[in-house]
Design an enzyme around this catalytic site. Structure first.
Site, PDB file in Angstrom:
ATOM      1  N   CYS A  12     -63.927  21.532   1.969  1.00  0.00           N
ATOM      2  CA  CYS A  12     -64.986  21.043   2.859  1.00  0.00           C
ATOM      3  C   CYS A  12     -64.322  20.661   4.187  1.00  0.00           C
ATOM      4  O   CYS A  12     -63.086  20.535   4.252  1.00  0.00           O
ATOM      5  CB  CYS A  12     -65.663  19.824   2.250  1.00  0.00           C
ATOM      6  SG  CYS A  12     -64.525  18.453   2.027  1.00  0.00           S
ATOM      7  N   HIS A  74     -60.852  10.232   1.791  1.00  0.00           N
ATOM      8  CA  HIS A  74     -61.622   9.252   1.000  1.00  0.00           C
ATOM      9  C   HIS A  74     -61.780   7.896   1.690  1.00  0.00           C
ATOM     10  O   HIS A  74     -62.626   7.107   1.300  1.00  0.00           O
ATOM     11  CB  HIS A  74     -60.898   8.942  -0.313  1.00  0.00           C
ATOM     12  CG  HIS A  74     -60.717  10.111  -1.211  1.00  0.00           C
ATOM     13  ND1 HIS A  74     -61.758  10.908  -1.574  1.00  0.00           N
ATOM     14  CD2 HIS A  74     -59.632  10.585  -1.860  1.00  0.00           C
ATOM     15  CE1 HIS A  74     -61.306  11.845  -2.392  1.00  0.00           C
ATOM     16  NE2 HIS A  74     -60.015  11.681  -2.581  1.00  0.00           N
ATOM     17  N   HIS A 128     -62.214   4.796  -8.105  1.00  0.00           N
ATOM     18  CA  HIS A 128     -62.052   5.969  -7.237  1.00  0.00           C
ATOM     19  C   HIS A 128     -61.756   5.476  -5.818  1.00  0.00           C
ATOM     20  O   HIS A 128     -62.359   4.490  -5.350  1.00  0.00           O
ATOM     21  CB  HIS A 128     -63.330   6.812  -7.260  1.00  0.00           C
ATOM     22  CG  HIS A 128     -63.214   8.101  -6.505  1.00  0.00           C
ATOM     23  ND1 HIS A 128     -63.237   8.165  -5.132  1.00  0.00           N
ATOM     24  CD2 HIS A 128     -63.055   9.378  -6.934  1.00  0.00           C
ATOM     25  CE1 HIS A 128     -63.114   9.421  -4.742  1.00  0.00           C
ATOM     26  NE2 HIS A 128     -62.995  10.182  -5.826  1.00  0.00           N
ATOM     27  N   GLU A 130     -62.531   6.394  -2.837  1.00  0.00           N
ATOM     28  CA  GLU A 130     -63.642   6.205  -1.894  1.00  0.00           C
ATOM     29  C   GLU A 130     -64.428   4.936  -2.241  1.00  0.00           C
ATOM     30  O   GLU A 130     -64.833   4.176  -1.356  1.00  0.00           O
ATOM     31  CB  GLU A 130     -64.579   7.426  -1.939  1.00  0.00           C
ATOM     32  CG  GLU A 130     -65.699   7.309  -0.916  1.00  0.00           C
ATOM     33  CD  GLU A 130     -66.773   8.367  -1.079  1.00  0.00           C
ATOM     34  OE1 GLU A 130     -66.442   9.544  -1.256  1.00  0.00           O
ATOM     35  OE2 GLU A 130     -67.954   8.002  -1.028  1.00  0.00           O
ATOM     36  N   THR A 166     -70.005   9.571  -2.106  1.00  0.00           N
ATOM     37  CA  THR A 166     -70.477  10.836  -1.514  1.00  0.00           C
ATOM     38  C   THR A 166     -70.413  12.043  -2.457  1.00  0.00           C
ATOM     39  O   THR A 166     -71.116  13.024  -2.249  1.00  0.00           O
ATOM     40  CB  THR A 166     -69.643  11.202  -0.261  1.00  0.00           C
ATOM     41  OG1 THR A 166     -68.264  11.261  -0.639  1.00  0.00           O
ATOM     42  CG2 THR A 166     -69.833  10.208   0.853  1.00  0.00           C
ATOM     43  N   SER A 230     -63.717  14.499  -8.767  1.00  0.00           N
ATOM     44  CA  SER A 230     -65.063  14.208  -9.301  1.00  0.00           C
ATOM     45  C   SER A 230     -66.027  15.310  -8.917  1.00  0.00           C
ATOM     46  O   SER A 230     -66.843  15.758  -9.724  1.00  0.00           O
ATOM     47  CB  SER A 230     -65.653  12.891  -8.816  1.00  0.00           C
ATOM     48  OG  SER A 230     -64.919  12.243  -7.887  1.00  0.00           O
ATOM     49  N   ASN A 231     -65.893  15.783  -7.675  1.00  0.00           N
ATOM     50  CA  ASN A 231     -66.757  16.858  -7.213  1.00  0.00           C
ATOM     51  C   ASN A 231     -66.528  18.106  -8.070  1.00  0.00           C
ATOM     52  O   ASN A 231     -67.462  18.795  -8.481  1.00  0.00           O
ATOM     53  CB  ASN A 231     -66.430  17.103  -5.729  1.00  0.00           C
ATOM     54  CG  ASN A 231     -66.879  18.442  -5.236  1.00  0.00           C
ATOM     55  OD1 ASN A 231     -66.083  19.358  -5.058  1.00  0.00           O
ATOM     56  ND2 ASN A 231     -68.169  18.567  -5.035  1.00  0.00           N
ATOM     57  N   SER A 273     -62.292  20.554  -3.013  1.00  0.00           N
ATOM     58  CA  SER A 273     -60.864  20.227  -2.881  1.00  0.00           C
ATOM     59  C   SER A 273     -59.972  21.382  -3.352  1.00  0.00           C
ATOM     60  O   SER A 273     -58.781  21.201  -3.550  1.00  0.00           O
ATOM     61  CB  SER A 273     -60.559  18.969  -3.704  1.00  0.00           C
ATOM     62  OG  SER A 273     -61.009  19.143  -5.029  1.00  0.00           O
TER      63      SER A 273
HETATM   64  S1  SF4 Z   1     -66.979  16.105   0.301  1.00  0.00           S
HETATM   65 FE1  SF4 Z   1     -66.156  14.143   1.030  1.00  0.00          FE
HETATM   66  S2  SF4 Z   1     -64.491  14.731   2.385  1.00  0.00           S
HETATM   67 FE2  SF4 Z   1     -65.710  16.558   2.081  1.00  0.00          FE
HETATM   68  S3  SF4 Z   1     -67.162  16.591   3.835  1.00  0.00           S
HETATM   69 FE3  SF4 Z   1     -68.178  15.553   2.127  1.00  0.00          FE
HETATM   70  S4  SF4 Z   1     -67.745  13.380   2.413  1.00  0.00           S
HETATM   71 FE4  SF4 Z   1     -66.289  14.513   3.676  1.00  0.00          FE
END
Ligand code: SF4
Length: 290
Positions: A12, A74, A128, A130, A166, A230-231, A273
């Site tokens: 990202c 983060h 975490h 963040e 997020t 986590s994502n 990531s």
């Molecule tokens: S996933 Fe996290 S680091 Fe990536 S753009 Fe969204 S808020 Fe920012």
């Protein structure tokens, strides 16, 4: 067999700009400290450590003086900035602008809740990075909830401002918000003291749809991610529910030939990531074992 990488897969923009900052610093300096893994992907962390990036934790930071330390996407709590000031440490700040904005909103929410005797609640993973950064905006008073079971920690007779980390699943957040509303209303509140902020990153929430659409175009999906993302875990579970032949891998050595039996097409994708170069390496591996 057709092998393809999802066109929209890759870092990202928050992670891209953090890595660009590291590479820029390491062009002029032999070494740079980073507070925590710059990205939840061991392969990328390893690549950057070869360039001179050293990952440290907060305990190690306390022992350093007169140096530079990178803060990753983060973000960090205010106490980290205070420590840097105390130890004459220059901060290279790569906090993602979206996380930074959320930190500011949590801070504002906290000040308002404090005035009216309410609580700030953060839906996220306890511990975490963040979440630690967000909780730090509230003098460490925010209540962190990771599931509906944790909602008992909230006093529903008091005002509430709810935020989310997020990178949480938007479906799970919606379901948690519904339960919060239900419990709040059952306490007969007539005033407007429940605020729910949708703070899930748009990049994360739009990925689900894009990824599902891509998985529909292939027989087998290789999902590349570190287990500590986590994502990544959220997106992998989503794909697995949708397509049984979805496999979680973190490097090319994890690819198994038997997954491709009776298979005409393989798709490769990953978390926000997961570096593109790693997916390309895995694509080469699929080609060579096919
Ligand atoms: S996933 Fe996290 S680091 Fe990536 S753009 Fe969204 S808020 Fe920012």
């Amino acid at each position: 067999m057709i092998i393809k990488i999802e066109p929209l897969a890759g870092f990202c923009f928050g992670v891209v700009s953090a890595i660009n900052l590291v590479e820029k610093e390491l062009r002029d300096n032999e070494k740079l400290y980073c507070l925590g893994d710059i990205v939840h992907n061991n392969m990328e962390v390893e690549r950057l450590s070869k360039l001179g990036l050293e990952v440290i934790d907060i305990e190690r930071m306390k022992t350093l003086k007169d140096t530079k330390i990178m803060i990753r996407a983060h973000g960090e709590p205010p106490s980290t900035y205070a420590l840097a000031k105390e130890n004459n440490i220059e901060i290279i700040d790569a906090t993602c602008p979206i996380v930074l904005k959320l930190q500011q909103n949590v801070r504002k929410g906290y000040l308002r809740m404090k005035e009216i005797g309410g609580q700030v609640v953060i839906y996220g993973k306890k511990g975490h990075a963040e979440v630690v950064g967000l909780v730090g905006q509230t003098n460490n008073e925010a209540i962190v909830v990771s599931s509906k079971e944790d909602l008992d920690l909230i006093n529903f007779e008091k005002p509430i401002h709810l935020f989310s980390q997020t990178t949480m699943s938007k479906e799970d957040y919606k379901s948690l918000c519904d339960e919060v509303l239900l419990r709040y209303n059952s306490n007969n509140k007539t005033n407007n003291d429940l605020i729910i902020t949708n703070s899930i990153c748009g990049k994360v929430s739009s990925r689900s749809k894009e990824l599902i659409e891509f998985s529909d175009t292939v027989d087998v999906l290789l999902f590349v991610s570190g287990k500590n993302s986590s994502n990544g875990m959220y997106l992998f579970n989503l794909c697995k529910e949708h397509k049984e032949k979805t496999y979680l891998i973190s490097k090319k050595e994890d690819v198994k030939k038997e997954w491709f039996e009776d298979c005409e097409s393989v798709g490769i994708s990953g978390a926000t990531s997961t570096p593109r170069w790693l997916m390309e390496e895995i694509m080469q591996e699929c080609i060579s074992i096919n």
